[in-house]
Design a protein around this motif. Structure first.
Motif, PDB file in Angstrom:
ATOM      1  N   MET A   1       0.905  -1.639   0.348  1.00 22.70           N
ATOM      2  CA  MET A   1       0.205   0.191  -0.022  1.00 22.70           C
ATOM      3  C   MET A   1       1.396   0.948   0.645  1.00 22.70           C
ATOM      4  O   MET A   1       1.965   1.058   0.250  1.00 22.70           O
ATOM      5  N   THR A   2       0.058   2.292  -0.755  1.00 29.21           N
ATOM      6  CA  THR A   2       1.100   3.199  -0.839  1.00 29.21           C
ATOM      7  C   THR A   2       0.442   4.234  -0.731  1.00 29.21           C
ATOM      8  O   THR A   2      -0.833   4.666  -0.857  1.00 29.21           O
ATOM      9  N   GLU A   3       1.015   5.909  -0.252  1.00 30.94           N
ATOM     10  CA  GLU A   3       0.222   7.185  -0.015  1.00 30.94           C
ATOM     11  C   GLU A   3       1.391   8.202  -0.950  1.00 30.94           C
ATOM     12  O   GLU A   3       2.182   7.600  -1.428  1.00 30.94           O
ATOM     13  N   ILE A   4       0.761   8.777  -1.747  1.00 33.75           N
ATOM     14  CA  ILE A   4       1.267  10.152  -2.278  1.00 33.75           C
ATOM     15  C   ILE A   4       1.956  11.104  -1.309  1.00 33.75           C
ATOM     16  O   ILE A   4       0.994  12.019  -0.727  1.00 33.75           O
ATOM     17  N   GLU A   6       5.019  14.507  -0.784  1.00 31.42           N
ATOM     18  CA  GLU A   6       5.722  15.235  -1.437  1.00 31.42           C
ATOM     19  C   GLU A   6       6.981  14.354  -2.651  1.00 31.42           C
ATOM     20  O   GLU A   6       7.932  14.284  -1.643  1.00 31.42           O
ATOM     21  N   GLY A   7       7.418  14.478  -3.082  1.00 31.06           N
ATOM     22  CA  GLY A   7       8.737  14.257  -4.415  1.00 31.06           C
ATOM     23  C   GLY A   7       7.648  12.560  -4.863  1.00 31.06           C
ATOM     24  O   GLY A   7       8.971  11.967  -5.434  1.00 31.06           O
ATOM     25  N   GLY A   8       6.531  11.919  -4.329  1.00 30.59           N
ATOM     26  CA  GLY A   8       6.816  11.013  -5.041  1.00 30.59           C
ATOM     27  C   GLY A   8       5.247   9.834  -3.994  1.00 30.59           C
ATOM     28  O   GLY A   8       5.113  10.026  -3.052  1.00 30.59           O
ATOM     29  N   LEU A   9       6.287   8.358  -4.211  1.00 31.29           N
ATOM     30  CA  LEU A   9       5.343   7.916  -3.925  1.00 31.29           C
ATOM     31  C   LEU A   9       5.434   7.336  -2.453  1.00 31.29           C
ATOM     32  O   LEU A   9       7.039   6.637  -2.586  1.00 31.29           O
ATOM     33  N   LYS A  10       4.800   6.703  -1.293  1.00 30.27           N
ATOM     34  CA  LYS A  10       5.436   6.108  -0.157  1.00 30.27           C
ATOM     35  C   LYS A  10       4.817   4.947   0.278  1.00 30.27           C
ATOM     36  O   LYS A  10       3.568   4.954   0.218  1.00 30.27           O
ATOM     37  N   THR A  11       5.448   4.027   0.299  1.00 25.20           N
ATOM     38  CA  THR A  11       5.571   3.074   0.626  1.00 25.20           C
ATOM     39  C   THR A  11       5.429   2.931   2.105  1.00 25.20           C
ATOM     40  O   THR A  11       5.635   3.052   3.172  1.00 25.20           O
ATOM     41  N   LEU A  12       4.014   2.101   2.577  1.00 26.41           N
ATOM     42  CA  LEU A  12       2.916   2.315   3.380  1.00 26.41           C
ATOM     43  C   LEU A  12       3.354   0.797   3.887  1.00 26.41           C
ATOM     44  O   LEU A  12       2.940   0.585   5.440  1.00 26.41           O
TER      45      LEU A  12
END
Length: 99
Positions: A1-4, A6-12
């Motif tokens: 699962m990821t979140e958007i 600043e600077g791109g997607l982040k894996t949760l």
């Protein structure tokens, strides 16, 4: 699962196979992993908790009813791709499900 972020997607959360039916309920993100046949939740601290497993079927969706029950739908192998409604679960207390 990821979140958007600043600077791109982040894996949760990483480590599952195929997630379906995400629902926000009681401060957690609830979802099913279809391929591992599990009902999971993810806390804000990113702790993943396994609440149930479906040994005889493949869960493919999740909901939360106003009274707290959590119905899960499943694709039954014995019904040639049909879907059936799994028994519902109820939050008896945070982090504990009963059927």
């Amino acid at each position: 699962m990821t979140e958007i972020a600043e600077g791109g997607l982040k894996t949760l959360f990483d480590g599952g196979r195929y997630y379906e039916g995400p629902r926000w309920h009681d401060g957690k993100l609830w979802f099913v992993d279809c391929m591992t046949r599990k009902l999971l939740s993810l806390t804000l601290a990113r702790d993943c908790i396994e609440h149930a497993s479906f040994a005889d079927d493949i869960p493919c969706g999740l909901g939360v009813l106003p009274d707290g029950r959590m119905p899960a739908s499943a694709c039954s192998r014995s019904q040639a791709g049909g879907c059936r409604f799994m028994p519902t679960c109820r939050m008896s207390r945070p982090g504990r499900l009963t059927t």
